[in-house]
Design an enzyme around this catalytic site. Structure first.
Site, short mmCIF file in Angstrom:
data_model
loop_
_atom_site.label_atom_id
_atom_site.label_comp_id
_atom_site.label_asym_id
_atom_site.label_seq_id
_atom_site.Cartn_x
_atom_site.Cartn_y
_atom_site.Cartn_z
N GLY A 1 0.83 -1.18 0.00
CA GLY A 1 0.00 0.00 0.00
C GLY A 1 0.88 1.24 0.00
O GLY A 1 2.06 1.20 0.34
N CYS A 2 0.29 2.35 -0.41
CA CYS A 2 1.08 3.58 -0.53
C CYS A 2 1.54 4.07 0.83
O CYS A 2 2.72 4.38 1.02
CB CYS A 2 0.28 4.65 -1.28
SG CYS A 2 -1.43 4.81 -0.72
N TYR A 3 0.61 4.17 1.78
CA TYR A 3 1.02 4.67 3.10
C TYR A 3 2.08 3.77 3.73
O TYR A 3 3.09 4.28 4.24
CB TYR A 3 -0.20 4.75 4.03
CG TYR A 3 -1.16 5.88 3.73
CD1 TYR A 3 -0.76 7.21 3.83
CD2 TYR A 3 -2.48 5.63 3.39
CE1 TYR A 3 -1.65 8.25 3.59
CE2 TYR A 3 -3.38 6.66 3.15
CZ TYR A 3 -2.96 7.97 3.25
OH TYR A 3 -3.84 9.00 3.02
#
EC number: 1.2.1.38
Lengths: 355, 355, 355, 355
Positions: free
Chosen positions: C151-153
């Protein structure tokens, strides 16, 4: 490898040149100058360049000039009036000059001095300069020593009108009424990287306005482009009005033309497709499509849509480009490619950034 | 009618004061000053004021000072350090002073001089100044001659923490661990109306960044607010980090707190609702709702959401305000209302602008 | 040439994959699928691809599956739950799978089913999947058949914490207090290309808000990353709060840590520089500098700044990336490069786009 | 107090009506309807209304209709085609109807059915409807039962042309050439509050485009307005091209006119100033000034600049308004004021929001 220098690298066309030339397989940036930032690394001013470029800004002193003279090409990403003061020393040393400002755009000395309010420093060289729109002057560019890189608006206007004027040149009847309205819109980066309240985020965001209503410096350049293309008794009157759009990059020109009866008989979509069939950077969109500026973001592509409405005698040409690429630095690199006999698309193939 | 003057009307807090006071039923703006724009009509600088205000900027010379002394209240929408130089002459003439800069925010002379790097011009007056957060100091404001209008960030931080600290004051056990993280975000107008490359549209749009990592002037102000509220052995350590959001107006503070076991037993939503039940400008949102900055755009409302997660021992307080209204000019008007015994909401009832 | 397919090419990670892979010298995109746009050319949906890609979307039927099985690698740029249904058929045919959704991110089946509210379609394959963060799992990736692209975060969080946890692993004393606050901010493209009032321009522009206060799916992924790194008795509690920034691309994570006395004795800048000295895509900025999201726009670079304040016992790690590149499609290409034994930076060297 | 209802309150014109009418001293909003949100409080959908309005959306069933019939005025902030179905029942009950959609804008039944592709539900009532542009039809509005509130673009176009056409009416010679180019630009809120990928933030930000090239529904409305004003043999051909600007609110129309020799003899600035001298909401800016959209943000003001360039025979009229206020909800309130014999500016005096 072509040894290149960029004079005035702290503006938006400067950093865009650094970005494009750093990825160009045949170019080495050997010198970067800035009056205000001499001694500073470029990636301190622009951290996006960290890991991309190790260049340090030099001052444009005598020593630098001598270094410039050893380059193959010098790009001037400076305010108007700088390149023309250096051009003689450089061209005498055999260095090619590409000025991204206006010093070598207008071939008429009188026009230059009227619109830019200063005497020209090298009127003789001006006569030899080539207007750097490859789609217009590819042949001349091949041997040019000095190139005046076009203004952003004129690039969209001239390329948006070229197929029409060329079609007109071959006809005995008027196809398009004389009056051409160019309602143009630019992103804020076109105003340059400068400290100005008017360019402050809180002044420009969620806002839209016109400027230059009574005369913008790009108008004579558009008229010059039309004049060069024109080979017909049917002249044109251009109304050019620029606007400021709250976006970083992007330029959109809406060109409003009125079709004569003869003009309604022409399939203008076909005219444009034929005219630009072999141009790598000009995309004539299919019938009915609309261009938007983001579709060319960070790319050297210029996209055109042709909307013909015979019922209302309207021909509308919509042109988009990235003002910093095809409208400035990308076009300069394209010019360089032509001047050095390289493949014209070298270093300019990256896809637009969407979203 | 209250006769008001605005010193320094060309910044964003200045024009916001003009907007708010022009609509205030009990106020007449009788003087507007600007060093840089003396002689110019305000609506030339801000065409949005055309038809709203006929005011002309005056210079802040001796003559102006004498006019100021005949006003009932003078708002200073100036850089730090201006109000304190005029405060004595004004208060001696019985004029109330509301400074939207920092001259009268920090009650500690040492703190002021440390954080603002200049000596204070009137340390004696500073002792009499009231920190202009009505929800904290309403009673003192009623008789204040000089008011230091709070910084934008401290307004969100102090009001976001006040119910918690007051609840703590009444408990023998710690409810909240000592460390408080305030991660705050501001729209660009908070940086003022100034010419600066860093504030240029093309530099700030489509971008996000932190600043002031190692110390922001609003931190001592937040600490001062907490200290004033605190009446407990349980002290706090504040981590304050501001960020710049690509939006014009709006401030969002995310306050991260860790609940002790005792703190998990508290219904914090209820604590906040009780604490602010009688406050006209503070909206404690229902459980589970999220505030966004646009929901207070152009309004004096400050909205708070309380998110309690006992499973993870987290208490998160989300606070939004318009940095130019509750965070600056609106709060100044609210202070004025209190100082002059008016209904506190007078002139401040307009609904937020959405979308 | 590596034969690649992209399943689900109409979202933002899909078009970003097309953009990146089209420029990759060792990859040919041989198949592009979309349920909703089957039969349509990709450059009709995304005119930015005109001249870049001639691909036509296929439906994901049986015939397509058989074509997919002839590819070398299949990227799933689909919603959660799609890749896991195709993974078995593909891996059995020897096709490598890179899922940009969450089907193969969480190694714990229970965590997956809790956070994504659906049973996992291939729990056995899940055990063999590698979490595709090359800076963490480069060795495992070399032989992976299935990769769960992070995921990006979590990418920003795990890479922002890795040097700290590894330093802690080597110390007998706690360097950092247990509680870690990650206050994260994402551009709107992170919410995907979907029709939703909440994502409407007029709802999101000039606005800022938090979301997922009581639990975001990326939290268990961050915790999993920390757990993998952790080799110490000193565990951590993570508070993760995401926010939505009115910008297209970009992610900014502000990581707030509290230094113990022992931790204050460490030179954290040096720790980070050493830790990432050999990483091509991780840039530890010099002391005192601030990252901003635009400095990595459209690039696979992740930039970190380390701000240590012993006086206040604060260690602040600021991490930026382009959520669609290092946070999604770029990382997927980086993973592919590792999986196929290519130079890890191949096709990922383009400079960020500034301004 | 005037008892008002708003049918369809969940769109942008709906919430703007709520905002404006909530502050109107002579109006009480007694009913708010929404098909999709029946039963929900308005301030749940729009938290900006918390503390401003306690209204709950009703469904538009029979019971509601009967309640509507007891109101003094019903505003329809609905899609095209809704108001005309309710108009008869309402007007028979003596309720005044103001439709913010297009049902009662075009007086020609054929035009309505051609441009909106549906039969009209009450052609007889249509004949009695008044086009709600007070500056054009103030007298008729005083007795109107049904008002078709103008489209946003036509408001700028008609008011930008009115002084010119009226001047022409009094002259034997043509002052302006026949072709009028209206190049118009609108903020995104003009597209309504709807779920649509094309309106997604990441699709519209940092982007600019044209739409409706071959025919926009506002064109016949502009032509109808010109026809109403025209009392001269000199007719006009209108070219109308709308564009989408990445901003929330605001509309900018650039009207390009060509002056005849006779037209060059006219002082058009003076013509406009005289024409609008008594209009409260129309601001003719001083010579040489430029309007920008933010200067009317959230206000009912429409600003016009007149730029005359005899050398190039150009007359350029620049018109700005807030599309949701003077272009929609504000104009509706202005119409209501006229219809009920109130001061036309009541509830519409708030200053624009800048910055």
């Amino acid at each position: 490898m072509i040894s290149a220098a960029i004079v005035g690298g702290t503006g938006y066309t400067g950093i865009e040149l650094i970005r494009l030339l750093s990825a160009h397989p045949e170019v080495s940036i050997d010198l970067l100058t800035s009056r205000s930032e001499a001694g500073t690394r470029a990636d301190e001013i622009f951290p996006s360049l960290r890991g991309i470029s190790d260049l340090v800004f030099s001052d444009l002193g005598n020593e630098t000039l001598s270094t410039l003279q050893q380059c193959d090409v010098v790009f001037f990403a400076t305010p108007h009036g700088v390149a023309m003061k250096q051009a003689e020393a450089l061209t005498q040393a055999g260095v090619k000059v590409i000025d991204l400002a206006a010093d070598f755009r207008l071939q008429s000395l009188a026009d230059f001095e009227h619109w830019y309010q200063q005497p020209h420093a090298c009127p003789d060289l001006l006569k030899t300069a080539v207007y750097g729109l490859p789609e217009l002057n590819r042949d001349k560019l091949a041997n040019a020593l000095i190139v005046g890189n076009p203004g952003c608006y004129p690039t969209t206007a001239i390329l948006g009108l070229k197929p029409i004027i060329e079609a007109q040149n071959q006809q005995a009847n008027r196809l398009i009424e004389a009056r051409i309205v160019i309602d143009a819109k630019s992103g804020v980066s076109g105003a340059g990287r400068q400290a100005s309240i008017a360019l402050n985020y809180a002044e420009t965001t969620d806002n839209f306005k016109a400027y230059g209503v009574t005369g913008h410096r790009h108008l004579p350049e558009i008229e010059q482009g039309i004049a060069q293309l024109l080979n017909s008794q049917f002249t044109h009157r251009v109304r050019f009005l620029p606007h400021l759009v709250p976006m970083i990059r992007g330029m959109f020109s809406s060109i409003h033309l009125e079709l004569t009866d003869a003009g309604q008989g022409v399939d203008w979509q076909q005219v444009f497709e034929n005219s630009y069939a072999s141009e790598a950077f000009i995309d004539v969109m299919p019938r009915g499509m609309y261009p938007d500026t983001r579709s060319v973001r960070a790319s050297n592509r210029l996209r055109i849509a042709v909307h013909q409405d015979n019922e209302r005698a309207e021909l509308t040409i919509l042109v988009v480009q990235d003002n910093l690429v095809k409208g400035a630095a990308g076009q300069a690199v394209q010019n360089m490619n032509v001047m050095f006999g390289l493949n014209e698309t070298l270093g300019l193939n990256a896809a637009p950034i969407v979203p």
